[in-house]
Design a protein around this motif. Structure first.
Motif, PDB file in Angstrom:
ATOM      1  N   MET A   1       0.837  -1.207   0.000  1.00 43.27           N
ATOM      2  CA  MET A   1       0.000   0.000   0.000  1.00 43.27           C
ATOM      3  C   MET A   1       0.868   1.251   0.000  1.00 43.27           C
ATOM      4  O   MET A   1       1.961   1.248   0.545  1.00 43.27           O
ATOM      5  N   GLY A   2       0.352   2.280  -0.608  1.00 44.99           N
ATOM      6  CA  GLY A   2       1.095   3.538  -0.648  1.00 44.99           C
ATOM      7  C   GLY A   2       2.009   3.590  -1.858  1.00 44.99           C
ATOM      8  O   GLY A   2       2.002   2.691  -2.700  1.00 44.99           O
ATOM      9  N   GLY A   3       2.800   4.660  -1.970  1.00 41.45           N
ATOM     10  CA  GLY A   3       3.716   4.819  -3.092  1.00 41.45           C
ATOM     11  C   GLY A   3       2.969   4.866  -4.407  1.00 41.45           C
ATOM     12  O   GLY A   3       1.978   5.566  -4.543  1.00 41.45           O
ATOM     13  N   THR A   4       3.435   4.067  -5.364  1.00 39.60           N
ATOM     14  CA  THR A   4       2.799   4.106  -6.681  1.00 39.60           C
ATOM     15  C   THR A   4       1.630   3.111  -6.798  1.00 39.60           C
ATOM     16  O   THR A   4       1.031   2.973  -7.860  1.00 39.60           O
ATOM     17  N   ASN A   5       1.327   2.429  -5.713  1.00 37.58           N
ATOM     18  CA  ASN A   5       0.206   1.485  -5.751  1.00 37.58           C
ATOM     19  C   ASN A   5      -1.119   2.232  -5.857  1.00 37.58           C
ATOM     20  O   ASN A   5      -1.213   3.387  -5.466  1.00 37.58           O
ATOM     21  N   PRO A   6      -2.147   1.559  -6.382  1.00 39.19           N
ATOM     22  CA  PRO A   6      -3.449   2.240  -6.442  1.00 39.19           C
ATOM     23  C   PRO A   6      -3.997   2.518  -5.044  1.00 39.19           C
ATOM     24  O   PRO A   6      -3.573   1.885  -4.082  1.00 39.19           O
ATOM     25  N   LEU A 206      -6.836  13.167  -1.785  1.00 39.97           N
ATOM     26  CA  LEU A 206      -6.321  12.334  -2.885  1.00 39.97           C
ATOM     27  C   LEU A 206      -5.795  13.214  -4.009  1.00 39.97           C
ATOM     28  O   LEU A 206      -4.755  12.933  -4.611  1.00 39.97           O
ATOM     29  N   GLU A 207      -6.514  14.300  -4.283  1.00 38.86           N
ATOM     30  CA  GLU A 207      -6.101  15.215  -5.346  1.00 38.86           C
ATOM     31  C   GLU A 207      -4.764  15.877  -5.000  1.00 38.86           C
ATOM     32  O   GLU A 207      -3.997  16.255  -5.882  1.00 38.86           O
ATOM     33  N   GLU A 208      -4.481  15.994  -3.711  1.00 42.47           N
ATOM     34  CA  GLU A 208      -3.194  16.564  -3.280  1.00 42.47           C
ATOM     35  C   GLU A 208      -2.100  15.484  -3.190  1.00 42.47           C
ATOM     36  O   GLU A 208      -0.995  15.759  -2.751  1.00 42.47           O
ATOM     37  N   GLY A 209      -2.466  14.267  -3.550  1.00 37.95           N
ATOM     38  CA  GLY A 209      -1.476  13.189  -3.524  1.00 37.95           C
ATOM     39  C   GLY A 209      -1.331  12.546  -2.158  1.00 37.95           C
ATOM     40  O   GLY A 209      -0.385  11.810  -1.892  1.00 37.95           O
ATOM     41  N   ILE A 210      -2.287  12.795  -1.270  1.00 31.46           N
ATOM     42  CA  ILE A 210      -2.237  12.204   0.074  1.00 31.46           C
ATOM     43  C   ILE A 210      -3.229  11.038   0.140  1.00 31.46           C
ATOM     44  O   ILE A 210      -4.384  11.184  -0.281  1.00 31.46           O
ATOM     45  N   GLY A 211      -2.771   9.892   0.680  1.00 31.07           N
ATOM     46  CA  GLY A 211      -3.699   8.779   0.894  1.00 31.07           C
ATOM     47  C   GLY A 211      -3.350   7.528   0.121  1.00 31.07           C
ATOM     48  O   GLY A 211      -3.026   7.588  -1.062  1.00 31.07           O
ATOM     49  N   ALA A 212      -3.394   6.386   0.837  1.00 32.62           N
ATOM     50  CA  ALA A 212      -3.088   5.094   0.218  1.00 32.62           C
ATOM     51  C   ALA A 212      -4.309   4.187   0.205  1.00 32.62           C
ATOM     52  O   ALA A 212      -4.482   3.363  -0.680  1.00 32.62           O
ATOM     53  N   THR A 213      -5.156   4.328   1.223  1.00 35.25           N
ATOM     54  CA  THR A 213      -6.399   3.553   1.291  1.00 35.25           C
ATOM     55  C   THR A 213      -7.493   4.502   1.782  1.00 35.25           C
ATOM     56  O   THR A 213      -7.186   5.549   2.342  1.00 35.25           O
ATOM     57  N   LEU A 214      -8.739   4.093   1.563  1.00 38.88           N
ATOM     58  CA  LEU A 214      -9.823   4.953   2.044  1.00 38.88           C
ATOM     59  C   LEU A 214     -10.974   4.121   2.569  1.00 38.88           C
ATOM     60  O   LEU A 214     -11.202   2.996   2.148  1.00 38.88           O
ATOM     61  N   ARG A 215     -11.667   4.722   3.528  1.00 45.74           N
ATOM     62  CA  ARG A 215     -12.936   4.142   3.964  1.00 45.74           C
ATOM     63  C   ARG A 215     -13.948   5.268   4.107  1.00 45.74           C
ATOM     64  O   ARG A 215     -13.712   6.237   4.818  1.00 45.74           O
ATOM     65  N   VAL A 216     -15.029   5.126   3.377  1.00 46.90           N
ATOM     66  CA  VAL A 216     -16.117   6.084   3.493  1.00 46.90           C
ATOM     67  C   VAL A 216     -16.979   5.587   4.641  1.00 46.90           C
ATOM     68  O   VAL A 216     -17.558   4.516   4.544  1.00 46.90           O
ATOM     69  N   SER A 217     -17.037   6.322   5.751  1.00 50.64           N
ATOM     70  CA  SER A 217     -17.846   5.788   6.845  1.00 50.64           C
ATOM     71  C   SER A 217     -19.252   6.381   6.784  1.00 50.64           C
ATOM     72  O   SER A 217     -19.435   7.591   6.726  1.00 50.64           O
ATOM     73  N   LEU A 218     -20.229   5.500   6.724  1.00 48.89           N
ATOM     74  CA  LEU A 218     -21.637   5.921   6.606  1.00 48.89           C
ATOM     75  C   LEU A 218     -22.497   5.133   7.581  1.00 48.89           C
ATOM     76  O   LEU A 218     -22.209   3.959   7.842  1.00 48.89           O
TER      77      LEU A 218
END
Ligand code: SF4
Length: 335
Positions: A1-6, A206-218
């Motif tokens: 995770m992170g770096g050039t990974n999706p 993400l647009e600023e290049g920050i973040g490797a994984t995400l969770r939308v909490s709902l």
């Protein structure tokens, strides 16, 4: 995770982890929706012991969410967990922290430090208040403990329910550490407002290049979290998954029942998993332009639609023939 990974989409089960059948069922449906990492709560030993059975029946990495109790972490690791979310500063004595770290190191399991502004250390709250600075300082404390033990397989999340504080916290943290960051707006609310808050918070970072994984909490079915997570990634052009539907907002120029037509097209597209672009436009002003940009599209006229495929008008059909005609063109692409 992170770096050039999706950037990976994560969610969390809301089943009782001890109920293996229900938890596996939920994870399998989340997998179908595109969930790539799944977290389960491990509040007691029975939940920790269920992990092995769950793992054997699913296909995506499983994360154990543990608070305080190092024995639960050790059992989760023994059961084959893929990642542990635990804050080393909350485990207790150094021996206990060491036991967890060594078990993770041996099995190459990362640790996620998850700081939530709602549960910060008292001294940090007294010094900085409930602020991004306090949360960042708390993260750094946990990181220092792991660093001292020469453990670097770390991810960090720093969560707030307030979007602006969340942005500030992650930005601040990203300047201080190089570890992959797991993004999310916590306690974001129900599907409508929660999706907006998450899209702004996660999307901006993400647009600023920050973040490797995400969770939308709902406060909703976790399937919704995964759908929204993917929508954020697709809107930013970071990942591709399934079709993209472009449709106009309708206006006084619209001469077909575009809202219902779009709903129908959306339903049809749910069954397709190829990343094709479909445009449903109301008129000939902007319609043909967008429709031509898409793989397949329709631009409405008076009770009719001009069907486009790969940038060319293929035919004009009556309003009720639009769906079958679009489908025919879509099938040619996704066959
Ligand atoms: Fe109106 Fe045409 Fe624009 Fe749709 S594409 S909003 S119908 S001008």
């Amino acid at each position: 995770m992170g770096g050039t990974n999706p950037v990976y989409v994560q969610s969390m089960c809301n089943t009782d982890t001890r109920d293996v059948k229900a938890t596996v069922r939920q994870i399998l449906s989340l997998e179908k929706e595109g969930c790539e990492i799944i977290r389960v709560a491990v509040p007691d030993m029975a939940a920790a012991k269920a992990i092995g059975k769950i793992k054997r029946q699913i296909h995506i990495p499983l994360v154990a969410d543990i608070h305080f109790d190092y024995l639960l972490a050790l059992e989760a690791i023994r059961q084959g967990i893929d990642k542990v979310r635990i804050n080393p500063g909350n485990i207790g004595s150094e021996e206990k922290v060491k036991a967890v770290v060594e078990a993770c190191r041996k099995k190459k399991i990362p640790i996620r430090i998850g700081v939530n502004v709602g549960s910060l250390e008292k001294d940090l709250l007294a010094k900085y208040g409930s602020t991004p600075k306090a949360a960042v300082e708390s993260c750094l404390r946990h990181v220092r403990i792991l660093k001292k033990l020469n453990f670097k397989d770390i991810l960090i999340s720093i969560k707030f329910s307030d979007v602006k504080l969340m942005l500030e916290g992650y930005r601040m943290l990203s300047k201080k550490v190089n570890y992959p960051l797991h993004l999310g707006v916590t306690h974001a609310g129900t599907t409508f407002m929660g999706s907006i808050k998450n899209a702004i918070g996660i999307g901006t970072l993400l647009e600023e290049g920050i973040g490797a994984t995400l969770r939308v909490s709902l406060t909703a079915d976790p399937l919704e979290e995964v759908r929204v997570g993917w929508a954020i990634l697709k809107a930013l052009g970071l990942r591709k998954r399934g079709p993209e539907l472009i449709s106009c907002p309708t206006c006084g120029r619209t001469e077909i029942d575009l809202i219902n037509l779009t709903k129908k097209v959306e339903k049809v597209l749910e069954k397709i998993d190829k990343p094709i672009k479909v445009a449903v436009m109301g008129c000939v002003v902007n319609g043909p332009g967008e429709a031509r940009e898409a793989d397949v599209g329709v631009a409405g006229g008076k009770g009719m639609g001009a069907i486009f495929a790969k940038g060319k008008v293929v035919k004009s059909v009556s309003e009720k023939e639009i769906i079958p005609a679009l489908l025919k063109e879509i099938r040619k692409i996704v066959k």
